[in-house]
Write an enzyme that holds these catalytic residues in place. Structure first.
Site, mmCIF file in Angstrom:
data_model
loop_
_atom_site.group_PDB
_atom_site.id
_atom_site.type_symbol
_atom_site.label_atom_id
_atom_site.label_comp_id
_atom_site.label_asym_id
_atom_site.label_seq_id
_atom_site.Cartn_x
_atom_site.Cartn_y
_atom_site.Cartn_z
ATOM 1 N N ARG A 38 47.732 52.438 47.516
ATOM 2 C CA ARG A 38 47.884 51.714 46.250
ATOM 3 C C ARG A 38 49.063 50.750 46.271
ATOM 4 O O ARG A 38 49.090 49.763 45.531
ATOM 5 C CB ARG A 38 48.020 52.682 45.054
ATOM 6 N N TYR A 42 36.464 29.598 35.159
ATOM 7 C CA TYR A 42 35.545 30.643 35.617
ATOM 8 C C TYR A 42 35.315 31.628 34.460
ATOM 9 O O TYR A 42 36.267 31.986 33.751
ATOM 10 C CB TYR A 42 36.154 31.338 36.837
ATOM 11 N N ASP A 69 43.469 28.522 40.726
ATOM 12 C CA ASP A 69 42.393 29.288 41.350
ATOM 13 C C ASP A 69 41.749 28.384 42.409
ATOM 14 O O ASP A 69 41.094 27.401 42.081
ATOM 15 C CB ASP A 69 41.382 29.700 40.267
ATOM 16 N N LYS A 100 34.166 35.413 47.959
ATOM 17 C CA LYS A 100 33.387 34.208 48.207
ATOM 18 C C LYS A 100 33.611 33.733 49.642
ATOM 19 O O LYS A 100 33.310 34.462 50.567
ATOM 20 C CB LYS A 100 33.735 33.145 47.158
HETATM 21 C C1 LIG Z 1 34.045 34.831 41.620
HETATM 22 C C2 LIG Z 1 35.211 34.091 41.076
HETATM 23 C C3 LIG Z 1 36.296 34.767 40.501
HETATM 24 C C4 LIG Z 1 36.312 36.284 40.326
HETATM 25 O O1 LIG Z 1 36.331 36.937 41.555
HETATM 26 P P1 LIG Z 1 35.802 38.453 41.774
HETATM 27 O O2 LIG Z 1 36.080 38.668 43.206
HETATM 28 O O3 LIG Z 1 34.363 38.481 41.401
HETATM 29 O O4 LIG Z 1 36.624 39.320 40.872
HETATM 30 C C5 LIG Z 1 37.354 34.017 40.052
HETATM 31 N N1 LIG Z 1 37.366 32.668 40.147
HETATM 32 C C6 LIG Z 1 36.351 31.983 40.689
HETATM 33 C C7 LIG Z 1 36.425 30.504 40.772
HETATM 34 C C8 LIG Z 1 35.237 32.666 41.179
HETATM 35 O O5 LIG Z 1 34.223 31.978 41.704
#
Ligand SMILES: *Cc1c(COP(=O)(O)O)cnc(C)c1O
Length: 395
Positions: A51, A105, A177, A202
């Protein structure tokens, strides 16, 4: 010269790997141990425990991610949302004010507009493309400003250079992001952003088989996020760490192909008479093309488009395609396709959604790594069958 100072593809593969390697293993082993023998650590956060995000699997990934974007430090988290929410918790406290770009998002949008105000944080919105309007939104209590490199689903790009200058002028923490471009196409710390956030679910992992997140940036901020994450508990499991590290090793070659295939498909769609509009920053017709061409090393694998015949045509197109899988998420080897109005943006007021340019027939594609000619043929065949049922009348 250390591997961390070499070029991107070399940093991806060798960055962060301990020297000497664990038992000489070429692929880093999984340290599936919740706790580790006490080694005289004087601080709670230094005790070795999954953790606390400091097992050998976490440390290797953190160093690799920092080297990848040119950040001072990095950490991995249990998901992109764990990385985003924990970073916001680390930076903000009750009474603070924070500015977000207007199109976010979905998960971030909900958290920002419901959970943050409930905790006493005041939230403001700015138009990411209109930097001259931003100064008026700043208050004495403004603490941070938050962008997304490329927005979902119209793949728009805010004025990021102005964003960094704005944050410096007002002493704000700048957060971004950077999931859509991945570190191959854009590295926010190089432009001057304080914290770069990722959903590693992703492109970074790239195989649609884990959920993970990352925070990269200035050392003291990343350490503050790490301490918050240690308490909130959003740490990544060592087995998922192993899969993420394995996936990341091929990121350069995968992104190169995503960039190439998406541009190929975007051009084919733009030339098709049944398609009314294509949103891809690599196309000259995209409103943010000039800015994207200046700041990005590639335009990425995400595009969206609109059809003559709107929602009904879009539904038929999705049924007619044989390669893309109708599924949310993005960034993997399989091409995925969705209608944002019925998935990621279904919770939004329909009028507001249309005002943002997200029509009911908008189709979003995460272009995968299948042969681009097969993909183009599949789309062209499915589009041709639409025209056969309802002939498209065009002037
Ligand atoms: C998918 C996504 C997230 C969230 O990510 P998770 O791994 O599903 O928690 C945040 N920002 C963007 C741009 C995303 O495509």
């Amino acid at each position: 010269m250390t591997h961390e100072n070499r070029r991107l593809a070399t940093r991806l593969i060798h960055g962060g790997v301990p020297s000497p390697r664990h038992q000489g293993a070429v692929a880093g082993p999984i340290f599936q141990s919740a706790t580790f023998e006490y080694g005289g650590e004087g601080d709670y956060h230094d005790l070795k425990y999954i953790r606390l995000n400091n097992t050998p699997n976490h440390v290797t990934l953190a160093k690799k991610l920092a080297a990848l974007e040119g950040g001072e430090a990095a950490l991995v988290a249990a998901s992109g949302m764990a990385a985003i929410t924990t970073s916001l918790f680390a930076v903000l406290r009750a009474g603070d004010h924070v500015l977000f770009q207007d199109c976010l998002y979905g998960g971030t949008h909900d958290f920002v507009h419901t959970d943050l105000p409930a905790l006493g944080v005041e939230v403001g919105t700015i138009d990411g493309r209109a930097p001259r309007t931003w100064d008026a939104a700043v208050r004495p209590s403004t603490r941070a400003v938050y962008f997304e490199t490329l927005s979902n689903p119209l793949i728009g790009m805010p004025d990021l250079a102005a964003g960094v200058a704005f944050a410096r002028r007002h002493g704000l923490v700048s957060m971004i992001d950077n999931t859509f471009p991945s570190p191959i196409n854009f590295r926010p710390p190089e432009l001057g952003f304080d914290l770069s956030l990722h959903s590693c679910t992703k492109y970074l992992n790239g195989h649609s088989d884990i959920v993970a997140g990352a925070v990269i940036g200035r050392a003291e901020l990343v350490e503050a996020v790490r301490r918050k994450l240690n308490h909130l508990g959003g740490s990544l499991d060592p087995h998922a760490c192993f899969l993420l590290e394995r996936g990341m090793k091929t990121l350069v070659v995968r992104m190169r192909q995503h960039n190439e295939s998406a541009l190929r498909l975007a051009r084919a769609l733009e030339a098709h008479p049944a398609v009314t509009r294509v949103h891809y920053p690599g196309l000259e017709s995209h409103p943010d093309h000039a800015r994207a061409a200046e700041l990005l090393d590639g335009f990425g694998g995400m595009l969206s488009f609109e059809l003559e015949g709107e929602r009904e045509a879009a539904d038929r197109l999705l049924r007619g395609l044989t390669i893309p899988i109708v599924a949310p998420s993005l960034g993997g080897v399989e091409t995925l396709i969705t209608l944002p109005a019925t998935t990621s943006h279904v919770g939004m007021d329909p009028d507001e959604r249309r005002r943002m340019g997200i029509g009911d027939g908008l189709v979003r594609v995460s272009v995968g790594l299948e042969d681009p000619e097969d993909l183009v043929e599949d789309f062209e065949r499915a589009l041709a069958s639409l025209a056969r049922v309802t002939p498209v009348a065009r002037a």
